[in-house]
Design a protein around this motif. Structure first.
Motif, PDB file in Angstrom:
ATOM      1  N   GLY A 167      29.807 -18.311   0.397  1.00 52.66           N
ATOM      2  CA  GLY A 167      29.749 -19.013  -0.885  1.00 52.66           C
ATOM      3  C   GLY A 167      28.388 -19.629  -1.141  1.00 52.66           C
ATOM      4  N   ILE A 168      27.820 -20.259  -0.114  1.00 48.43           N
ATOM      5  CA  ILE A 168      26.500 -20.882  -0.261  1.00 48.43           C
ATOM      6  C   ILE A 168      25.419 -19.816  -0.415  1.00 48.43           C
ATOM      7  CG2 ILE A 168      24.739 -22.223   0.973  1.00 48.43           C
ATOM      8  CD1 ILE A 168      27.010 -23.980   2.024  1.00 48.43           C
ATOM      9  N   ALA A 169      25.541 -18.701   0.322  1.00 47.63           N
ATOM     10  CA  ALA A 169      24.562 -17.608   0.184  1.00 47.63           C
ATOM     11  C   ALA A 169      24.563 -17.052  -1.234  1.00 47.63           C
ATOM     12  CB  ALA A 169      24.868 -16.508   1.196  1.00 47.63           C
ATOM     13  N   LEU A 170      25.747 -16.879  -1.831  1.00 50.60           N
ATOM     14  CA  LEU A 170      25.841 -16.388  -3.207  1.00 50.60           C
ATOM     15  C   LEU A 170      25.213 -17.375  -4.189  1.00 50.60           C
ATOM     16  CD1 LEU A 170      29.474 -14.928  -3.150  1.00 50.60           C
ATOM     17  CD2 LEU A 170      27.345 -13.621  -3.398  1.00 50.60           C
ATOM     18  N   LYS A 171      25.366 -18.661  -3.902  1.00 50.46           N
ATOM     19  CA  LYS A 171      24.756 -19.673  -4.769  1.00 50.46           C
ATOM     20  C   LYS A 171      23.232 -19.631  -4.650  1.00 50.46           C
ATOM     21  CE  LYS A 171      24.545 -24.615  -5.751  1.00 50.46           C
ATOM     22  NZ  LYS A 171      25.095 -25.966  -5.476  1.00 50.46           N
ATOM     23  N   LEU A 172      22.731 -19.513  -3.414  1.00 45.40           N
ATOM     24  CA  LEU A 172      21.286 -19.509  -3.192  1.00 45.40           C
ATOM     25  C   LEU A 172      20.636 -18.256  -3.767  1.00 45.40           C
ATOM     26  CD1 LEU A 172      21.195 -20.792   0.514  1.00 45.40           C
ATOM     27  CD2 LEU A 172      20.615 -22.094  -1.545  1.00 45.40           C
ATOM     28  N   LEU A 173      21.321 -17.113  -3.667  1.00 44.16           N
ATOM     29  CA  LEU A 173      20.732 -15.848  -4.121  1.00 44.16           C
ATOM     30  C   LEU A 173      20.894 -15.608  -5.609  1.00 44.16           C
ATOM     31  CD1 LEU A 173      21.849 -13.506  -1.190  1.00 44.16           C
ATOM     32  CD2 LEU A 173      19.495 -14.135  -1.754  1.00 44.16           C
ATOM     33  N   PHE A 174      22.071 -15.977  -6.149  1.00 46.20           N
ATOM     34  CA  PHE A 174      22.378 -15.614  -7.536  1.00 46.20           C
ATOM     35  C   PHE A 174      22.667 -16.810  -8.444  1.00 46.20           C
ATOM     36  CE2 PHE A 174      23.982 -12.177  -4.729  1.00 46.20           C
ATOM     37  CZ  PHE A 174      23.045 -11.206  -5.074  1.00 46.20           C
ATOM     38  N   GLY A 175      22.690 -18.008  -7.874  1.00 45.48           N
ATOM     39  CA  GLY A 175      22.904 -19.199  -8.688  1.00 45.48           C
ATOM     40  C   GLY A 175      24.349 -19.452  -9.072  1.00 45.48           C
ATOM     41  N   PHE A 176      25.294 -18.751  -8.435  1.00 45.43           N
ATOM     42  CA  PHE A 176      26.710 -18.995  -8.739  1.00 45.43           C
ATOM     43  C   PHE A 176      27.108 -20.394  -8.288  1.00 45.43           C
ATOM     44  CE2 PHE A 176      27.335 -14.213  -7.929  1.00 45.43           C
ATOM     45  CZ  PHE A 176      27.156 -13.922  -9.266  1.00 45.43           C
ATOM     46  N   PRO A 177      27.932 -21.087  -9.082  1.00 49.42           N
ATOM     47  CA  PRO A 177      28.500 -22.342  -8.580  1.00 49.42           C
ATOM     48  C   PRO A 177      29.265 -22.066  -7.285  1.00 49.42           C
ATOM     49  CG  PRO A 177      28.937 -22.094 -10.923  1.00 49.42           C
ATOM     50  CD  PRO A 177      28.366 -20.787 -10.449  1.00 49.42           C
ATOM     51  N   LEU A 178      29.268 -23.038  -6.373  1.00 59.18           N
ATOM     52  CA  LEU A 178      29.863 -22.819  -5.059  1.00 59.18           C
ATOM     53  C   LEU A 178      31.333 -22.415  -5.155  1.00 59.18           C
ATOM     54  CD1 LEU A 178      29.424 -22.803  -2.052  1.00 59.18           C
ATOM     55  CD2 LEU A 178      29.861 -25.264  -2.007  1.00 59.18           C
ATOM     56  N   ILE A 179      32.064 -23.033  -6.084  1.00 53.19           N
ATOM     57  CA  ILE A 179      33.491 -22.709  -6.230  1.00 53.19           C
ATOM     58  C   ILE A 179      33.662 -21.243  -6.635  1.00 53.19           C
ATOM     59  CG2 ILE A 179      35.573 -23.181  -7.588  1.00 53.19           C
ATOM     60  CD1 ILE A 179      34.665 -26.114  -7.723  1.00 53.19           C
ATOM     61  N   VAL A 180      32.788 -20.756  -7.526  1.00 53.53           N
ATOM     62  CA  VAL A 180      32.843 -19.349  -7.941  1.00 53.53           C
ATOM     63  C   VAL A 180      32.531 -18.440  -6.754  1.00 53.53           C
ATOM     64  CG1 VAL A 180      31.790 -17.587  -9.418  1.00 53.53           C
ATOM     65  CG2 VAL A 180      32.257 -19.881 -10.326  1.00 53.53           C
ATOM     66  N   GLY A 181      31.536 -18.828  -5.946  1.00 51.50           N
ATOM     67  CA  GLY A 181      31.178 -18.043  -4.765  1.00 51.50           C
ATOM     68  C   GLY A 181      32.331 -17.932  -3.785  1.00 51.50           C
ATOM     69  N   ILE A 182      33.060 -19.020  -3.602  1.00 50.60           N
ATOM     70  CA  ILE A 182      34.221 -19.018  -2.705  1.00 50.60           C
ATOM     71  C   ILE A 182      35.304 -18.091  -3.248  1.00 50.60           C
ATOM     72  CG2 ILE A 182      36.109 -20.452  -1.794  1.00 50.60           C
ATOM     73  CD1 ILE A 182      34.049 -22.757  -1.643  1.00 50.60           C
ATOM     74  N   LEU A 183      35.514 -18.131  -4.560  1.00 51.20           N
ATOM     75  CA  LEU A 183      36.517 -17.248  -5.175  1.00 51.20           C
ATOM     76  C   LEU A 183      36.132 -15.781  -5.016  1.00 51.20           C
ATOM     77  CD1 LEU A 183      37.353 -19.202  -8.457  1.00 51.20           C
ATOM     78  CD2 LEU A 183      38.926 -18.730  -6.555  1.00 51.20           C
ATOM     79  N   ILE A 184      34.826 -15.496  -5.112  1.00 49.71           N
ATOM     80  CA  ILE A 184      34.367 -14.119  -4.954  1.00 49.71           C
ATOM     81  C   ILE A 184      34.682 -13.609  -3.552  1.00 49.71           C
ATOM     82  CG2 ILE A 184      32.299 -12.653  -4.789  1.00 49.71           C
ATOM     83  CD1 ILE A 184      31.126 -14.278  -7.118  1.00 49.71           C
ATOM     84  N   THR A 185      34.561 -14.492  -2.547  1.00 45.15           N
ATOM     85  CA  THR A 185      34.851 -14.055  -1.177  1.00 45.15           C
ATOM     86  C   THR A 185      36.315 -13.655  -1.011  1.00 45.15           C
ATOM     87  OG1 THR A 185      35.388 -16.288  -0.351  1.00 45.15           O
ATOM     88  CG2 THR A 185      33.087 -15.603  -0.252  1.00 45.15           C
ATOM     89  N   THR A 186      37.189 -14.155  -1.876  1.00 40.46           N
ATOM     90  CA  THR A 186      38.600 -13.766  -1.816  1.00 40.46           C
ATOM     91  C   THR A 186      38.755 -12.276  -2.092  1.00 40.46           C
ATOM     92  OG1 THR A 186      39.120 -15.952  -2.712  1.00 40.46           O
ATOM     93  CG2 THR A 186      40.912 -14.357  -2.656  1.00 40.46           C
TER      94      THR A 186
END
Length: 455
Positions: free
Chosen positions: A140-159
């Protein structure tokens, strides 16, 4: 606690009427009968990579980098020792699966009462959740750092990882092994590059692999050393290793064929765990070369990402490229670990409670069980990384509690001549495993007591 109930009285046997472990891929990979050493090794290469990612998941990163930033190269000896222990335990887990045709969860369940089986499933399920915490947070944090996704969105993507896993299972288990191996290679090359440009002191680095009494006498160093050991040997990897070792088609009625499978699976496991050892060493060396003696706050993934781009902390080599590569490696680590974590969840659920439901529903349930606590925490704290990453401390407590419930039956089963026949542990292996088990249990109890402030 672990009774020898339902003993087969034979070292090599079939699974009978029970479901096979990871039934849709069990025995699905053909291996050559009379091929050369290297061609045979290639056929058996793969399961080791899936196991190894658990030893270099995001949960290990901060501990290893913190060890280097605080004590330079002194704790490299702890990483070496932890890796040797992992090699021994994973070889035992793979041998158990190949010889018996059952995984550790199945054997533990059938040799305990129904009530004890449910208790052990709950403990092990909590361990899976604890393991996934670091992987989900890291991704989730990697997605935020690379693409600017909010952390909650990044966590949902990992689902959604579970959907990718379902597709890959349809394409064949070798595809999963190849993808995980590729992600491991990305992690290895990123940190190798970053360590090379950080120009570590090589003689001092090599000296760090020799154990020193300072580790025992210095309380804070001992605590961090125990953290490295505790974060390295995780229970879900033992269940996973005992299952995916069965993906190769082996005739268990032929003792020579079983012996060959045990030999080459062990070689594969040791090679891949050696890669994990190198990655963890690189993490600590990076921490020592770049952050030793600095006053930067390196307690979180975001801190490390920012530090690699800050010339005040890492000097002239600081650049956005270093930070980006760190985030790419973090995402690779999180994604590869979540694939194996989902497989481990399925193995444990099938083995302990013999759950009968469609595979897609089972994997989705396993994934949701892991994601739910992290997502709830993220929503409650409005995506605050510092608060969410504090979950990592609590996850280590769960792993410490669950570890004996995986290690004790593993050593017990692989030392049982009625179950393993000629493949039972040699006496020196058995005693070494019991001593290691006792030491790890004591160290993990000590870690728990320190975490809750009683010592």
């Amino acid at each position: 606690m672990f009774a020898t109930k339902g003993s087969t009285g034979s070292g090599i046997h079939s699974t009978g009427t029970d479901s096979k472990s990871l039934d849709e891929v069990n025995g699905s990979v053909r291996v050559p009968k009379n091929a050369s050493f290297w061609r045979t090794l290639v056929a058996y290469t793969g399961p080791g990579a899936l196991v190894a990612v658990g030893y270099m998941d995001p949960g290990n990163w901060i501990t290893s980098i913190a060890g280097g930033s605080q004590y330079k190269y002194a704790l490299l000896s702890v990483i070496l020792l932890s890796s040797l222990i992992a090699m021994l335990l994973q070889a035992m887990a793979a041998r158990l699966g190949i010889v018996t045709g059952k995984d550790l969860a199945q054997l533990t369940r059938e040799r305990t009462s129904k009530r004890m089986g449910i208790f052990l499933w709950v403990i092990t399920e909590l361990a899976i959740m604890a393991t996934d915490v670091a992987e989900i947070i890291g991704s989730g944090i990697a997605l935020k750092l690379l693409f600017g996704f909010p952390l909650i969105v990044g966590i949902l993507i990992t689902t959604a990882d579970v959907l990718i896993l379902l597709l890959l299972m349809k394409l064949g288990f070798r595809k999963i092994e190849a993808i995980v191996a590729t992600l491991v290679a990305v992690i290895l090359f990123v940190f190798l590059y970053e360590v090379i440009i950080s120009q570590p002191n090589v003689p001092e680095m090599l000296k760090g692999y020799v154990p020193t009494t300072k580790i025992v006498s210095n309380q804070s160093m001992l605590y961090l050393a125990l953290g490295i050991v505790g974060a390295t040997v995780m229970p879900h990897n033992l269940y996973l290793g005992s299952s995916i070792s069965q993906t190769r088609a082996v005739d268990r009625s032929d003792e020579k064929e079983v012996a060959k499978a045990v030999k080459f699976t062990t070689i594969d496991s040791n090679i891949q765990l050696s890669v994990a050892f190198v990655v963890n060493s690189l993490l600590l060396i990076l921490g020592a070369a770049l952050f030793f003696g600095t006053k930067g706050d390196l307690g979180r993934f975001v801190d490390l990402y920012n530090a690699l781009g800050d010339s005040k902390i890492v000097g002239s080599i600081a650049s956005p490229v270093l930070s980006m590569l760190f985030a790419v490696a973090l995402l690779s680590s999180g994604q590869s670990s979540t694939i194996t974590g989902t497989l481990s969840g399925q193995i444990i659920m099938e083995g302990f409670i013999r759950l009968k439901m469609p595979l897609w529903a089972q994997r989705l349930l396993t994934r949701l069980i892991s994601v739910a606590p992290v997502l709830a925490f993220a929503i409650y704290y409005h995506g605050n990384e510092a608060k969410i990453e504090s979950l990592l401390t609590f996850s280590q407590v769960f792993l410490s509690i669950a570890l004996p419930f995986a290690m004790i039956p593993l050593v017990k089963f692989t030392s049982d001549s009625k179950l393993m026949g000629n493949f039972k542990n040699r006496r020196w292996v058995e005693w070494t495993a019991w001593v290691i088990t006792a030491i790890l249990i004591v160290l993990n109890i000590y870690l728990i007591l320190q975490t809750i402030g009683l010592v």
